[in-house]
Scaffold this active site. Structure first.
Site, PDB file in Angstrom:
ATOM      1  N   ASN A  29       0.832  -1.219   0.000  1.00 15.37           N
ATOM      2  CA  ASN A  29       0.000   0.000   0.000  1.00 15.37           C
ATOM      3  C   ASN A  29       0.863   1.264   0.000  1.00 15.37           C
ATOM      4  O   ASN A  29       0.332   2.368   0.111  1.00 15.37           O
ATOM      5  CB  ASN A  29      -0.969   0.007   1.195  1.00 15.37           C
ATOM      6  CG  ASN A  29      -0.228   0.060   2.522  1.00 15.37           C
ATOM      7  OD1 ASN A  29       0.993   0.025   2.556  1.00 15.37           O
ATOM      8  ND2 ASN A  29      -0.979   0.130   3.606  1.00 15.37           N
ATOM      9  N   TYR A 142       5.090  -2.098  17.422  1.00 11.57           N
ATOM     10  CA  TYR A 142       5.745  -3.014  16.479  1.00 11.57           C
ATOM     11  C   TYR A 142       6.029  -4.361  17.150  1.00 11.57           C
ATOM     12  O   TYR A 142       5.663  -5.412  16.638  1.00 11.57           O
ATOM     13  CB  TYR A 142       7.051  -2.381  16.004  1.00 11.57           C
ATOM     14  CG  TYR A 142       7.809  -3.181  14.961  1.00 11.57           C
ATOM     15  CD1 TYR A 142       7.280  -3.400  13.694  1.00 11.57           C
ATOM     16  CD2 TYR A 142       9.086  -3.692  15.235  1.00 11.57           C
ATOM     17  CE1 TYR A 142       7.986  -4.115  12.732  1.00 11.57           C
ATOM     18  CE2 TYR A 142       9.799  -4.396  14.280  1.00 11.57           C
ATOM     19  CZ  TYR A 142       9.249  -4.603  13.030  1.00 11.57           C
ATOM     20  OH  TYR A 142       9.957  -5.307  12.082  1.00 11.57           O
ATOM     21  N   LYS A 146       4.145  -7.915  16.236  1.00  9.90           N
ATOM     22  CA  LYS A 146       4.875  -9.064  15.696  1.00  9.90           C
ATOM     23  C   LYS A 146       4.748 -10.277  16.627  1.00  9.90           C
ATOM     24  O   LYS A 146       4.702 -11.422  16.162  1.00  9.90           O
ATOM     25  CB  LYS A 146       6.348  -8.711  15.481  1.00  9.90           C
ATOM     26  CG  LYS A 146       6.580  -7.732  14.324  1.00  9.90           C
ATOM     27  CD  LYS A 146       6.291  -8.358  12.961  1.00  9.90           C
ATOM     28  CE  LYS A 146       6.742  -7.456  11.817  1.00  9.90           C
ATOM     29  NZ  LYS A 146       6.444  -8.022  10.489  1.00  9.90           N
ATOM     30  N   ARG A 183      16.820   4.517  10.101  1.00 10.58           N
ATOM     31  CA  ARG A 183      17.661   3.543  10.816  1.00 10.58           C
ATOM     32  C   ARG A 183      19.133   3.946  10.744  1.00 10.58           C
ATOM     33  O   ARG A 183      19.517   4.815   9.963  1.00 10.58           O
ATOM     34  CB  ARG A 183      17.458   2.146  10.228  1.00 10.58           C
ATOM     35  CG  ARG A 183      16.269   1.467  10.861  1.00 10.58           C
ATOM     36  CD  ARG A 183      16.055   0.099  10.311  1.00 10.58           C
ATOM     37  NE  ARG A 183      15.324   0.173   9.067  1.00 10.58           N
ATOM     38  CZ  ARG A 183      14.538  -0.806   8.615  1.00 10.58           C
ATOM     39  NH1 ARG A 183      14.389  -1.910   9.302  1.00 10.58           N
ATOM     40  NH2 ARG A 183      13.918  -0.669   7.475  1.00 10.58           N
TER      41      ARG A 183
END
Ligand code: UDP
Length: 306
Positions: A29, A142, A146, A183
């Site tokens: 998306n 997150y 997960k 990151r």
């Protein structure tokens, strides 16, 4: 079928599956994936792309052999910016992908993460370690999504007999990481190439272990083909401090950038290194690209986009 097929790892995975003669339907998306990542893939026969949100029901005609669920924001600033979407894609998205795998009698593979170990109290981390996660911190959206995704995979396996796989992916780098992904590797490379100071968070003594993307993708496909339902760590056990990583990138880039220390983000894991004994035994896998060789290849990509 690969969800997150326009993402960094997803797009490399699509290419590797095509190389093995497997037709690929990629979904994305574009919340964090990019149409640019699909460039070379779109030229290939047996590749199809559909813009779709996997948190909603996905209907696919015909047979599907493998469903690989790689859709999710994955860098701390990205999941911090999209916490609800991150929770949904790990939970509802995983449920939808498992439902599709069940209907098609396909093998399902979940892209899980070393973040399920949180700020680990056991080092290095074996798959048997249950982790040390703060559910209400900034990483909770997150990490817990997960962890829930893993629970979903095990539940569909146990309750419905779906053939499932879970790979726990440790820090990975390579071409097609987004420059603005936030990151350490993209930040340090962009900063070194621009001659800006490298922003090391905290005192840089926290550790990470970085895997080159080709090694990672080879491991994912081996788990898909030869793994079982239990989680497998995939990552490079070569551990460095973040400060060493920053200094190495400055040296490899031939840059004269300095290092600037910034505040350490909340719940930033102190140390991270995979125990890959299970991957070695189960699928005969281990990384082949050493840290500096990998960083050189990633740097070459960043030179072309920064
Ligand atoms: N980091 C840093 N400077 C940056 C980005 C990240 O020092 O510009 C640190 C971050 O605090 C963490 C490590 O590098 O300790 C790895 O962060 P990254 O965002 O790459 O991934 P993580 O392993 O934390 O999910």
């Amino acid at each position: 079928m690969v969800s997150g097929g326009a993402g960094f790892i997803g797009s490399h995975l699509c290419a590797a599956l095509l190389d093995r003669g497997i037709s690929v339907l990629a979904l994305d998306n574009f919340i964090t994936g990019s149409a640019d990542n699909l460039g070379a893939l779109r030229e290939r026969k047996d590749f199809e792309f559909r813009k779709a949100n996997v948190n909603e029901e996905i209907v696919v005609d015909g047979d599907v052999r493998f469903v690989l669920h790689f859709a999710s924001p994955a860098s701390p600033p990205q999941y911090d910016a999209n916490p609800i979407h991150t929770l949904k894609v790990g939970t509802l998205g995983t449920m939808n992908m498992l439902g599709l795998a069940r209907a098609k009698r396909a093998t399902f593979l979940l892209a899980s993460t070393s973040e399920v170990y949180g700020d680990p109290l056991v080092h290095p981390q074996p798959e048997t370690y249950w982790g040390n996660v703060n559910p209400i911190g900034p990483r909770g959206c997150y990490d817990e999504a997960k962890r829930c995704a893993e629970a979903f995979a095990m539940a569909y396996h146990r309750a419905h007999g779906v053939d499932t796989r879970i790979v726990r992916i440790f820090n990975t780098h390579g071409p097609r990481m987004q420059v603005l992904d936030g990151r350490a590797v993209p930040n340090f490379m962009a900063q070194a190439l621009r001659g800006q100071p490298l922003t090391v968070y905290g005192d840089g003594s926290q550790t990470r272990s970085l895997c080159y993307v080709s090694d990672l993708v080879r491991g994912v496909i081996a788990v898909l083909e030869r793994g079982d339902e239990l989680p497998v760590n995939l990552g490079n056990p070569e551990e460095v401090t973040v400060l060493e990583l920053a200094e190495t990138i400055v040296r490899l880039a031939g840059s004269d950038s300095t290092i600037e220390f910034r505040e350490l983000p909340i719940d930033d894991p102190r140390q991270r290194r995979p125990d890959i004994s299970r991957a070695r035994t189960l699928i005969g896998w281990e990384p082949e690209v050493d840290l500096e060789d990998g960083l050189r290849m990633t740097l070459e990509y960043f030179r072309s986009v920064v």
